[in-house]
Scaffold this motif. Sequence first.
Motif, PDB file in Angstrom:
ATOM      1  N   GLU A 149      11.849 -62.607 -35.432  1.00 18.91           N
ATOM      2  CA  GLU A 149      12.196 -62.320 -34.038  1.00 18.91           C
ATOM      3  C   GLU A 149      12.858 -60.954 -33.931  1.00 18.91           C
ATOM      4  O   GLU A 149      12.609 -60.198 -32.982  1.00 18.91           O
ATOM      5  N   GLU A 150      13.705 -60.616 -34.912  1.00 18.83           N
ATOM      6  CA  GLU A 150      14.370 -59.312 -34.902  1.00 18.83           C
ATOM      7  C   GLU A 150      13.344 -58.179 -34.950  1.00 18.83           C
ATOM      8  O   GLU A 150      13.449 -57.191 -34.224  1.00 18.83           O
ATOM      9  N   GLU A 188       7.932 -64.356 -24.347  1.00 16.72           N
ATOM     10  CA  GLU A 188       9.286 -64.164 -24.846  1.00 16.72           C
ATOM     11  C   GLU A 188       9.203 -63.688 -26.287  1.00 16.72           C
ATOM     12  O   GLU A 188       8.252 -63.993 -27.011  1.00 16.72           O
ATOM     13  N   ARG A 189      10.213 -62.937 -26.735  1.00  8.74           N
ATOM     14  CA  ARG A 189      10.164 -62.335 -28.066  1.00  8.74           C
ATOM     15  C   ARG A 189      10.066 -63.391 -29.175  1.00  8.74           C
ATOM     16  O   ARG A 189       9.387 -63.177 -30.182  1.00  8.74           O
ATOM     17  N   ILE A 215      14.303 -55.159 -18.943  1.00 11.32           N
ATOM     18  CA  ILE A 215      13.122 -55.484 -19.744  1.00 11.32           C
ATOM     19  C   ILE A 215      11.935 -55.850 -18.863  1.00 11.32           C
ATOM     20  O   ILE A 215      10.816 -55.355 -19.057  1.00 11.32           O
ATOM     21  N   SER A 227      10.317 -58.287 -33.916  1.00  9.04           N
ATOM     22  CA  SER A 227       9.508 -58.255 -32.696  1.00  9.04           C
ATOM     23  C   SER A 227      10.109 -57.325 -31.647  1.00  9.04           C
ATOM     24  O   SER A 227       9.377 -56.679 -30.894  1.00  9.04           O
ATOM     25  N   TYR A 228      11.449 -57.243 -31.585  1.00  5.80           N
ATOM     26  CA  TYR A 228      12.095 -56.343 -30.628  1.00  5.80           C
ATOM     27  C   TYR A 228      11.772 -54.893 -30.952  1.00  5.80           C
ATOM     28  O   TYR A 228      11.481 -54.080 -30.066  1.00  5.80           O
ATOM     29  N   SER A 269       9.535 -52.135 -28.731  1.00  2.00           N
ATOM     30  CA  SER A 269      10.101 -50.816 -28.437  1.00  2.00           C
ATOM     31  C   SER A 269       9.163 -49.708 -28.875  1.00  2.00           C
ATOM     32  O   SER A 269       9.010 -48.690 -28.183  1.00  2.00           O
TER      33      SER A 269
END
Length: 278
Positions: free
Chosen positions: A194-195, A182-183, A253, A197-198, A202
């Motif tokens: 965490e932001e 999970e992120r 995802i 990591s998205y 990508s």
Amino acid sequence: MIREVRVLLVEDDFYARSWMEMLLRRDWRTKVVGEADQVRGLALLLQELRAGQTRVDLALIDTDILAAGGRLPEMLEMVARQLPQARVLLSGVRPNPGVAQAPGVGQFGGYVLKDEIRYALAWAVSLVVEGHFVLTPGVRDLFGPGNPLPAGSLVLDGRNPVANFSKRDADAARLAFMFSMERRDLADELEISEEYSYGLVSSLYEKMGLNDILKGEASPEQYFGSHPAVQAHIRETLESLRGKEPGGMAHKIKDKETLAFHLLTLPEIEEAGSRLSA
């Protein structure tokens, strides 16, 4: 092509067996139907599988179990007797000269070293069941004029995956796609927000060429080579994802992670000395 390769795993090292099992269970093409950690355990398991009429397409056997006692011919004979339709793929840590002289030619489908096949184990298994003889670079010299390799043999090298990432990107891809983290957990392991990591994940899709392939703006051959065996698997993976949503490609995802996993594990493949996938 066989969509679900049913594998019997024989490996005495707990950690090696667990990692190999994870790779095979994570791959959509393969299914583990039994495990054994010693020769005696294999004999009992083979009897159970035969009694239950369980189909086994391939037996993946660790040669290091047999190194001390020289029992490789005995094990191959046992598998041939109980599972006459199954092919055999041997694995090991170091090259064992006795493997190249092993009997059971009809079932013997290849020999790979663990540190050379790495994440590409399911590719090796699938290619063997499709009829190829598969090996890794470190065992190639075991075969010679007296025991030549079958025509069309494939040399797989998992140390040179087609996704050419930096070390940081490779670490992130392993956590995101191999372990399906999970992120939030990914961010914690990499010590990033965490932001961020998205955005990182990508960027991995972009660098792999996955976004362009999913949009139909690039062919898989541009990124993953043109070898028929490789392209057949990639096309079938793409088709399996297209079927998840009416009228087009699924972009969820988990679907992208599934495809990324299969592409991330794709090894470099050579045939008769010519590089076919890079």
